[in-house]
Design a protein around this motif. Sequence first.
Motif, PDB file in Angstrom:
ATOM      1  N   ALA A  43       1.082 -20.566 -11.120  1.00  0.00           N
ATOM      2  CA  ALA A  43       2.380 -20.191 -11.688  1.00  0.00           C
ATOM      3  C   ALA A  43       2.183 -19.113 -12.750  1.00  0.00           C
ATOM      4  N   ALA A  44       3.188 -18.283 -12.927  1.00  0.00           N
ATOM      5  CA  ALA A  44       3.131 -17.278 -13.992  1.00  0.00           C
ATOM      6  C   ALA A  44       3.101 -17.977 -15.345  1.00  0.00           C
ATOM      7  N   GLU A  45       2.385 -17.371 -16.287  1.00  0.00           N
ATOM      8  CA  GLU A  45       2.267 -17.916 -17.635  1.00  0.00           C
ATOM      9  C   GLU A  45       2.956 -16.978 -18.608  1.00  0.00           C
ATOM     10  N   PRO A  46       3.592 -17.526 -19.620  1.00  0.00           N
ATOM     11  CA  PRO A  46       4.172 -16.635 -20.630  1.00  0.00           C
ATOM     12  C   PRO A  46       3.072 -15.938 -21.419  1.00  0.00           C
ATOM     13  N   SER A  49      -3.742 -13.428 -12.236  1.00  0.00           N
ATOM     14  CA  SER A  49      -2.986 -14.401 -13.024  1.00  0.00           C
ATOM     15  C   SER A  49      -1.799 -13.678 -13.650  1.00  0.00           C
ATOM     16  N   GLN A  50      -0.618 -14.025 -13.193  1.00  0.00           N
ATOM     17  CA  GLN A  50       0.578 -13.302 -13.625  1.00  0.00           C
ATOM     18  C   GLN A  50       1.022 -13.780 -15.000  1.00  0.00           C
ATOM     19  N   LYS A  51       1.309 -12.830 -15.889  1.00  0.00           N
ATOM     20  CA  LYS A  51       1.761 -13.117 -17.248  1.00  0.00           C
ATOM     21  C   LYS A  51       3.185 -12.593 -17.410  1.00  0.00           C
ATOM     22  N   VAL A  58       9.829 -10.197 -15.458  1.00  0.00           N
ATOM     23  CA  VAL A  58       8.915  -9.062 -15.460  1.00  0.00           C
ATOM     24  C   VAL A  58       7.541  -9.630 -15.815  1.00  0.00           C
ATOM     25  N   LYS A  59       6.583  -9.396 -14.931  1.00  0.00           N
ATOM     26  CA  LYS A  59       5.251  -9.961 -15.123  1.00  0.00           C
ATOM     27  C   LYS A  59       4.217  -8.847 -15.034  1.00  0.00           C
ATOM     28  N   ILE A  60       3.079  -9.070 -15.665  1.00  0.00           N
ATOM     29  CA  ILE A  60       1.954  -8.154 -15.512  1.00  0.00           C
ATOM     30  C   ILE A  60       0.765  -8.954 -15.007  1.00  0.00           C
ATOM     31  N   ALA A  61      -0.169  -8.253 -14.392  1.00  0.00           N
ATOM     32  CA  ALA A  61      -1.371  -8.914 -13.877  1.00  0.00           C
ATOM     33  C   ALA A  61      -2.471  -7.891 -13.732  1.00  0.00           C
ATOM     34  N   LYS A  62      -3.713  -8.403 -13.755  1.00  0.00           N
ATOM     35  CA  LYS A  62      -4.888  -7.594 -13.462  1.00  0.00           C
ATOM     36  C   LYS A  62      -5.476  -8.076 -12.142  1.00  0.00           C
TER      37      LYS A  62
END
Lengths: 124, 124
Positions: free
Chosen positions: B119-122, B23-25, B35-39
């Motif tokens: 979708a990416a989440e803030p 889940s992209q943040k 710029v996104k982060i994810a696990k």
Amino acid sequence: MTAAPHVPVNLADRLSRFSDLWSQKTVAGVNDYEVKIAKLKGEFVWHRHEDTDELFLVISGRLTIRLRDGDVVLEPGELFVVPRGAEHCPVADEETAILLLEPAGTLNTGDAGGPLTKAAEPLD
Amino acid sequence: MTAAPHVPVNLADRLSRFSDLWSQKTVAGVNDYEVKIAKLKGEFVWHRHEDTDELFLVISGRLTIRLRDGDVVLEPGELFVVPRGAEHCPVADEETAILLLEPAGTLNTGDAGGPLTKAAEPLD
């Protein structure tokens, strides 16, 4: 200047390949953006980029980005985006390694020009 | 969704704020890029992004990006850009934290769709 296929860019390795300060080295491209690394120590010049935001990510050391209404201090693993048009001046009391992201061709001194102006160089 | 002025984004802190996988943040914007982060843990789906390159930077763990003509393995501090149009499948044997960079609105599953599409989440 493109890395061979399927070989990752190791940031520590790339940083070991140069020692000059305030000289941006391009290590990857994402569409028309460049990922660059640089080593900083001392104070740069106040400048702005009229047409683009600029991302700073600190890899090692400590970076102060002076802005007209206050400073932001970045430790390793921290990033900050200077908004387009915002005057800023990077300062590093100790040698600091950073990753930069911005559109290809963005000059390091922005609108300021002067003797520190230097185009990014590829670093294979 | 924008961080307060002059507060850096600390990646470790941001990663501590969520635990869901794949889940992209979104943690920052650079012009029209995110710029996104994810696990990640396990295997994702094969997909491609027809219109954009995609940057992966490993923060912790270990990421294998399978490509049709071979794998690339990323350790912490290593990055790789999957070229636009190239089919790829991310795989992480252990829980892995990554930073992603690509144009805003790029979907995680590209052309593949399916149940993992999100979708990416803030992430403030």
